[in-house]
Scaffold this motif. Structure first.
Motif, PDB file in Angstrom:
ATOM      1  N   VAL A  23       1.101  -1.166  -0.057  1.00 39.58           N
ATOM      2  CA  VAL A  23      -0.119   0.476   0.132  1.00 39.58           C
ATOM      3  C   VAL A  23       0.974   1.486  -0.108  1.00 39.58           C
ATOM      4  O   VAL A  23       1.165   1.507   0.734  1.00 39.58           O
ATOM      5  CB  VAL A  23      -0.878   0.186   1.048  1.00 39.58           C
ATOM      6  CG1 VAL A  23      -2.009   1.792   1.579  1.00 39.58           C
ATOM      7  CG2 VAL A  23      -1.665  -1.263   1.206  1.00 39.58           C
TER       8      VAL A  23
ATOM      9  N   GLU B 265      -2.875   0.795  -4.230  1.00 36.94           N
ATOM     10  CA  GLU B 265      -2.522  -0.662  -4.149  1.00 36.94           C
ATOM     11  C   GLU B 265      -1.803  -0.574  -5.127  1.00 36.94           C
ATOM     12  O   GLU B 265      -1.907   0.640  -6.174  1.00 36.94           O
ATOM     13  CB  GLU B 265      -3.032  -1.122  -4.595  1.00 36.94           C
ATOM     14  CG  GLU B 265      -2.838  -2.320  -5.050  1.00 36.94           C
ATOM     15  CD  GLU B 265      -2.112  -3.419  -4.351  1.00 36.94           C
ATOM     16  OE1 GLU B 265      -0.944  -4.041  -4.487  1.00 36.94           O
ATOM     17  OE2 GLU B 265      -2.647  -4.125  -2.966  1.00 36.94           O
TER      18      GLU B 265
ATOM     19  N   THR C 241      -6.244  -4.420  -1.199  1.00 34.83           N
ATOM     20  CA  THR C 241      -4.889  -4.890  -0.981  1.00 34.83           C
ATOM     21  C   THR C 241      -5.736  -6.350  -1.032  1.00 34.83           C
ATOM     22  O   THR C 241      -6.360  -7.044  -0.332  1.00 34.83           O
ATOM     23  CB  THR C 241      -4.810  -3.783  -0.588  1.00 34.83           C
ATOM     24  OG1 THR C 241      -2.635  -4.383  -0.647  1.00 34.83           O
ATOM     25  CG2 THR C 241      -4.559  -3.841   0.774  1.00 34.83           C
TER      26      THR C 241
ATOM     27  N   LYS D  87      -0.190  -7.660   2.505  1.00 38.67           N
ATOM     28  CA  LYS D  87       0.023  -6.119   1.611  1.00 38.67           C
ATOM     29  C   LYS D  87      -0.433  -5.217   2.820  1.00 38.67           C
ATOM     30  O   LYS D  87       0.350  -3.911   3.441  1.00 38.67           O
ATOM     31  CB  LYS D  87      -0.132  -5.845   0.437  1.00 38.67           C
ATOM     32  CG  LYS D  87       0.351  -6.574  -0.319  1.00 38.67           C
ATOM     33  CD  LYS D  87       0.189  -6.356  -1.614  1.00 38.67           C
ATOM     34  CE  LYS D  87       0.502  -7.124  -2.904  1.00 38.67           C
ATOM     35  NZ  LYS D  87       0.154  -6.365  -4.256  1.00 38.67           N
ATOM     36  N   TRP D  88      -1.338  -5.462   3.475  1.00 38.07           N
ATOM     37  CA  TRP D  88      -2.075  -4.377   4.338  1.00 38.07           C
ATOM     38  C   TRP D  88      -1.256  -4.268   5.689  1.00 38.07           C
ATOM     39  O   TRP D  88      -0.836  -3.674   7.133  1.00 38.07           O
ATOM     40  CB  TRP D  88      -3.017  -4.755   4.903  1.00 38.07           C
ATOM     41  CG  TRP D  88      -3.718  -4.075   5.441  1.00 38.07           C
ATOM     42  CD1 TRP D  88      -4.481  -4.289   7.032  1.00 38.07           C
ATOM     43  CD2 TRP D  88      -4.404  -2.730   5.407  1.00 38.07           C
ATOM     44  NE1 TRP D  88      -4.796  -2.778   7.281  1.00 38.07           N
ATOM     45  CE2 TRP D  88      -4.913  -2.258   6.400  1.00 38.07           C
ATOM     46  CE3 TRP D  88      -4.035  -1.855   4.427  1.00 38.07           C
ATOM     47  CZ2 TRP D  88      -5.341  -0.864   6.697  1.00 38.07           C
ATOM     48  CZ3 TRP D  88      -5.029   0.042   4.584  1.00 38.07           C
ATOM     49  CH2 TRP D  88      -4.869   0.136   5.563  1.00 38.07           C
TER      50      TRP D  88
END
Length: 106
Positions: A19, A32, A82, A86-87
């Motif tokens: 992100v 994203e 996302t 990734k978060w």
């Protein structure tokens, strides 16, 4: 319109898989990394600061809705999608203070 200077968490993997956050006079933007010119969430510094505070404390974000789905996706503010991975990297960066400056007024 100038291209924003996107920042990602130092906890992200190699490449652009994360992100990204940027700020300019109009506010703070999240995207994203696999689609930086596509879905972008624009918000105020105060709303972004509330999001980072929520991530640091485990509280719900009062201004930006974050929804985790059973299939491993995270929807942020109804605009950005996302992955959980990734978060999580973004959240680790938030907890380390890497994005605190975006929550301040420009």
């Amino acid at each position: 319109m100038p291209i924003p200077e996107w920042q990602k968490s130092s906890y992200c993997g190699e490449g652009d898989a994360c992100v990204n956050v940027a700020a300019d006079a109009s506010g703070v933007s999240l995207t994203e990394s696999s689609d930086p010119d596509g879905a972008i969430l624009h918000t105020t510094p105060a709303a972004f600061a509330a999001l980072t505070h929520a991530l640091k404390t485990g509280a719900p974000s009062p201004h930006i809705d974050v929804t985790h789905t059973p299939d491993g996706l995270v929807h942020v503010g109804g605009a950005v999608t996302t992955t959980d991975e990734k978060w999580a990297a973004f959240a680790r960066g938030v907890c380390a203070g890497e994005f605190d400056h975006f929550g301040r007024c420009q």
